[in-house]
Design a protein around this motif. Structure first.
Motif, short mmCIF file in Angstrom:
data_model
loop_
_atom_site.label_atom_id
_atom_site.label_comp_id
_atom_site.label_asym_id
_atom_site.label_seq_id
_atom_site.Cartn_x
_atom_site.Cartn_y
_atom_site.Cartn_z
N LYS A 15 29.57 39.37 -62.56
CA LYS A 15 30.14 40.14 -63.19
C LYS A 15 29.94 41.54 -62.90
CE LYS A 15 27.44 38.18 -66.85
NZ LYS A 15 27.00 37.91 -68.17
N PRO A 16 30.65 42.54 -63.23
CA PRO A 16 30.72 43.75 -62.79
C PRO A 16 28.65 44.41 -62.76
CG PRO A 16 31.71 43.72 -64.37
CD PRO A 16 31.20 42.74 -64.24
N GLY A 17 28.61 44.87 -61.85
CA GLY A 17 26.90 45.53 -60.72
C GLY A 17 26.57 46.93 -60.91
N GLY A 18 27.86 47.33 -61.33
CA GLY A 18 27.67 49.24 -61.68
C GLY A 18 28.68 49.73 -62.04
N ASP A 19 29.58 50.79 -61.70
CA ASP A 19 30.03 51.92 -61.68
C ASP A 19 30.68 52.30 -61.16
OD1 ASP A 19 29.12 52.22 -64.63
OD2 ASP A 19 28.15 54.29 -64.06
N CYS A 20 32.26 52.07 -61.03
CA CYS A 20 32.57 52.58 -59.69
C CYS A 20 32.33 54.01 -58.97
CB CYS A 20 34.60 53.20 -60.59
SG CYS A 20 35.57 51.53 -61.10
N GLU A 21 32.78 53.24 -57.97
CA GLU A 21 32.69 55.10 -56.52
C GLU A 21 33.37 55.01 -55.84
OE1 GLU A 21 29.29 52.40 -53.83
OE2 GLU A 21 28.33 53.00 -56.25
N ALA A 22 33.61 55.86 -55.21
CA ALA A 22 34.48 56.14 -53.97
C ALA A 22 33.93 55.45 -52.41
CB ALA A 22 34.20 57.49 -53.16
N CYS A 23 35.05 54.25 -52.11
CA CYS A 23 34.74 53.86 -51.25
C CYS A 23 34.61 54.89 -49.93
CB CYS A 23 35.63 53.58 -50.52
SG CYS A 23 36.78 51.39 -51.53
N PRO A 24 33.50 54.87 -49.01
CA PRO A 24 32.67 55.46 -47.76
C PRO A 24 34.20 55.32 -46.35
CG PRO A 24 31.63 53.59 -48.31
CD PRO A 24 32.53 53.72 -48.98
N ALA A 32 38.11 45.35 -50.55
CA ALA A 32 37.61 46.01 -51.78
C ALA A 32 37.70 47.51 -52.46
CB ALA A 32 36.21 45.60 -51.98
N CYS A 33 38.19 48.04 -51.56
CA CYS A 33 38.83 49.78 -51.87
C CYS A 33 39.28 49.78 -52.42
CB CYS A 33 38.63 50.85 -50.87
SG CYS A 33 36.38 50.66 -49.86
N GLY A 34 40.76 48.38 -52.08
CA GLY A 34 42.55 48.89 -53.10
C GLY A 34 43.45 50.60 -52.45
N ALA A 35 43.93 50.45 -53.26
CA ALA A 35 45.05 50.95 -53.20
C ALA A 35 44.23 53.00 -54.06
CB ALA A 35 46.38 51.32 -54.66
N THR A 36 43.40 52.76 -54.78
CA THR A 36 42.99 53.72 -54.96
C THR A 36 41.83 54.78 -54.31
OG1 THR A 36 41.06 52.84 -56.80
CG2 THR A 36 43.41 53.41 -57.19
N GLY A 37 40.77 53.80 -53.58
CA GLY A 37 40.22 53.74 -52.51
C GLY A 37 38.49 53.94 -53.34
N ASN A 38 38.84 53.41 -54.38
CA ASN A 38 37.52 53.35 -54.97
C ASN A 38 37.60 51.99 -55.37
OD1 ASN A 38 37.66 56.14 -56.10
ND2 ASN A 38 39.07 55.38 -57.17
N ARG A 39 35.69 51.32 -55.17
CA ARG A 39 35.41 50.08 -55.88
C ARG A 39 34.28 50.11 -56.47
NH1 ARG A 39 32.36 49.20 -49.70
NH2 ARG A 39 30.62 50.76 -49.94
N ARG A 40 33.41 49.16 -57.19
CA ARG A 40 32.87 48.89 -57.53
C ARG A 40 31.66 47.54 -57.31
NH1 ARG A 40 34.55 47.64 -63.73
NH2 ARG A 40 35.45 46.70 -63.16
N PRO A 41 30.34 47.11 -57.48
CA PRO A 41 29.37 46.53 -56.68
C PRO A 41 29.71 45.21 -58.46
CG PRO A 41 28.36 48.17 -57.64
CD PRO A 41 29.76 49.07 -57.76
N ILE A 42 29.51 44.38 -57.30
CA ILE A 42 29.46 42.82 -58.09
C ILE A 42 28.32 41.90 -57.63
CG2 ILE A 42 31.84 42.91 -59.35
CD1 ILE A 42 32.54 40.56 -57.14
N HIS A 43 28.17 41.50 -58.44
CA HIS A 43 27.10 40.31 -58.76
C HIS A 43 27.43 39.34 -58.45
CE1 HIS A 43 24.23 43.74 -57.95
NE2 HIS A 43 24.00 44.11 -58.64
N CYS A 44 26.95 38.60 -57.74
CA CYS A 44 27.30 36.37 -58.09
C CYS A 44 26.78 36.03 -58.25
CB CYS A 44 28.61 36.33 -57.20
SG CYS A 44 30.46 37.20 -56.92
N ILE A 45 26.82 34.61 -58.40
CA ILE A 45 25.56 33.72 -58.61
C ILE A 45 26.39 32.43 -58.58
CG2 ILE A 45 24.02 34.75 -59.27
CD1 ILE A 45 24.15 33.59 -62.06
#
Length: 133
Positions: A15-24, A32-45
């Motif tokens: 499940k998504p764990g937050g908002d999109c943020e710019a990759c460092p 995970a940075c993809g074509a836009t250079g942004n990523r979102r944290p996800i939490h998996c169980i």
């Protein structure tokens, strides 16, 4: 999903764990940075933990069997909106400066033409660009 080690995706529920943020800058080559250079944290169980917790009780707290990862996401709306308005305001500023220059030069040209006309009527010397008789 970008995580340490090799993980089979069918063993985890994410499940998504937050908002999109710019990759460092040091992670821009990560998948995970993809074509836009942004990523979102996800939490998996794990599937087994997901089924034992129940489908509605999946929380983001630190639990045994949980894996934190990143996924690529689209553009960040707040950043794109700020960039758009910056572009619009810069264009507006350039337009205002350009119009000021045009009106100033027009008034100056009209003044020179008026002085030349007055000099021609009085029979005097012309002012401005041309001093030919």
């Amino acid at each position: 999903m970008s995580a340490r080690g090799s993980v089979r995706q069918d063993q985890y529920i994410c499940k998504p764990g937050g908002d999109c943020e710019a990759c460092p800058s040091n992670a821009l080559t990560d998948s995970a940075c993809g074509a836009t250079g942004n990523r979102r944290p996800i939490h998996c169980i794990t599937m087994s933990l997901y089924e034992s917790l129940g489908h509605d009780n999946f929380t983001y707290s630190s639990q045994e069997g949980q894996l934190a990862a990143w996924e690529p996401c689209g553009k960040i709306v707040s950043v794109e909106s700020a960039d758009y308005w910056e572009f619009v305001l810069c264009n507006l500023a350039f337009s205002v400066v350009g119009l000021f220059i045009v009106f100033t030069r027009t008034r100056r040209t009209a003044a020179v033409h008026y002085k030349n006309l007055v000099a021609r009527i009085r029979g005097g010397v012309r002012v401005g660009w041309s001093n030919r008789p």
